[in-house]
Design an enzyme around this catalytic site. Structure first.
Site, short mmCIF file in Angstrom:
data_model
loop_
_atom_site.label_atom_id
_atom_site.label_comp_id
_atom_site.label_asym_id
_atom_site.label_seq_id
_atom_site.Cartn_x
_atom_site.Cartn_y
_atom_site.Cartn_z
N ARG A 1 11.04 3.78 3.85
CA ARG A 1 10.60 2.89 4.95
C ARG A 1 11.79 1.93 5.17
NH1 ARG A 1 5.41 -0.75 5.08
NH2 ARG A 1 4.62 1.44 5.48
N ARG A 28 0.80 -1.14 -0.08
CA ARG A 28 -0.20 0.02 0.11
C ARG A 28 0.91 1.38 -0.16
NH1 ARG A 28 -3.38 -3.18 1.43
NH2 ARG A 28 -1.35 -3.85 2.95
N THR A 29 1.59 1.56 0.93
CA THR A 29 2.26 2.74 1.12
C THR A 29 3.06 2.90 -0.15
OG1 THR A 29 2.37 2.06 3.47
CG2 THR A 29 3.84 3.78 2.84
N HIS A 32 4.75 6.61 11.53
CA HIS A 32 4.18 6.43 10.40
C HIS A 32 3.43 7.64 9.84
CE1 HIS A 32 3.13 4.76 6.51
NE2 HIS A 32 2.72 3.34 6.79
C1 NCD Z 1 1.19 -0.35 8.47
C2 NCD Z 1 2.56 -0.25 8.80
O1 NCD Z 1 3.27 -0.54 7.51
O2 NCD Z 1 2.99 -0.05 9.69
N1 NCD Z 1 0.82 -0.65 6.98
C3 NCD Z 1 0.66 0.28 6.12
O3 NCD Z 1 1.45 1.16 5.98
N2 NCD Z 1 -0.66 0.79 5.57
C4 NCD Z 1 0.40 -1.04 9.31
C5 NCD Z 1 0.86 -2.41 9.28
O4 NCD Z 1 1.70 -3.09 8.46
O5 NCD Z 1 0.26 -3.39 10.05
#
Ligand code: NCD
Length: 307
Positions: free
Chosen positions: A104, A54-55, A132
């Protein structure tokens, strides 16, 4: 002025600056075609040292939808990182080639270090169990659009509150708005770290309480924020297996929830929300994920100074 700045921590921007980003995101959602060329000629570098769907995709599609382009890696072993290059050197080089970077990293503080050596804006796309901030922008935009406010809300945060960085960032952000009440729902082993209680909740006089069962508090909530147990941050598998199914939200548990409560989840979901809930009108997690792309469009446009 947001131009040229980095976003490492949810508190890096003032409430007014956040408002500027949300207003632009609202306008992008309403008139996406008008923004198709806003970042033409600009390049985003995505430096992902930890898995993500997603990110990373939301950053990349956000840049493409602004008319810009994207380079990057999602697998550090395919870059010079595997040869032992430091973050400082990597970002110095990336600064020569790209206009903005999203990073990340499994180590807390890595994006912060990068921002100190970078000459382009660096966005923290998640650092270990720490913060985040762009997920928080996504969460705030979703609440702002559905509840029409970011104050006077009772928010239940449920699941892995110890390792969940999305929750840490969201607590920080919500503690700045008036009269919010936070209910922390977790097993004892996965409670919010003390530093968050002291430095965010107590310091800002935020009303909060802890609970063990969703059913005991769900009727009080305007927002229920579900999270997954963060398998990759556990030290031993036994603990993970014991705790992984601590919470499973289903239609039965939702019976006593308010009609206009919204259910959020940063995703990925593992078992925390039964599939039957996806059809409930209170389920907002997929719309939330879409908002994540729009808010990243607004954020990057502001940091690059193109809008
Ligand atoms: C989150 C993360 O990476 O912290 N995911 C995201 O970025 N949407 C949540 C997760 O991984 O549980």
């Amino acid at each position: 002025m947001l131009k040229g700045r980095s976003l490492i921590d949810p508190m890096d921007f003032t409430v007014e600056e956040l408002e500027e980003i949300f207003k632009l995101a609202d306008d992008i959602i309403a008139n996406p075609k008008e923004y198709m060329h806003a970042a033409e000629g600009k390049i985003l570098a995505t430096l992902f040292y930890e898995p993500s769907t997603r990110t990373r995709f939301s950053f990349e599609t956000a840049m493409l939808r602004l008319g810009g382009q994207v380079v990057g890696f999602s697998e550090p072993n395919s870059s010079s990182v595997s040869k032992g290059e430091t973050i400082a050197d990597t970002i110095r080089i990336v600064s020569c080639y790209a206009d903005i970077a999203a990073m990340r990293h499994p180590k807390e503080g890595a994006p912060k270090v990068a921002s100190m050596y970078s000459t382009i804006p660096v966005i923290n796309a998640g650092d270990g169990g720490h913060q985040h901030p762009t997920q928080t922008l996504t969460d705030l935009l979703t609440m702002r659009r559905t509840k029409k406010r970011l104050s006077n809300l009772t928010i239940g945060m449920c699941g892995d509150l110890k390792f969940g960085r999305t929750v840490h960032s969201l607590i920080k952000a919500m503690s700045r708005y008036d009269n919010n009440k936070i209910i922390l729902i977790s097993p004892d082993e996965l409670k919010v770290p003390e530093y968050i209680k002291k430095e965010m909740l107590d310091k800002n006089n935020v009303e909060y309480k802890e609970a063990k069962r969703i059913e005991d508090v769900i009727d009080e909530l305007d927002v229920l924020y579900m999270t997954r147990v963060q398998k990759e941050r556990f030290f031993n598998e036994e603990d993970y297996i014991r705790l992984k199914d601590s919470y499973i939200l289903n239609e039965n548990k939702l019976k006593s929830a308010k009609d206009d409560m919204i259910i959020l989840h940063p995703l990925p979901r593992v078992n925390e929300i039964s599939y039957e809930v996806d059809n409930d009108k209170r389920a907002y997690y997929f719309k939330q994920a879409k908002n994540g792309m729009y808010v990243r469009m607004a954020l990057m446009a502001k940091l690059m100074g193109v809008l």
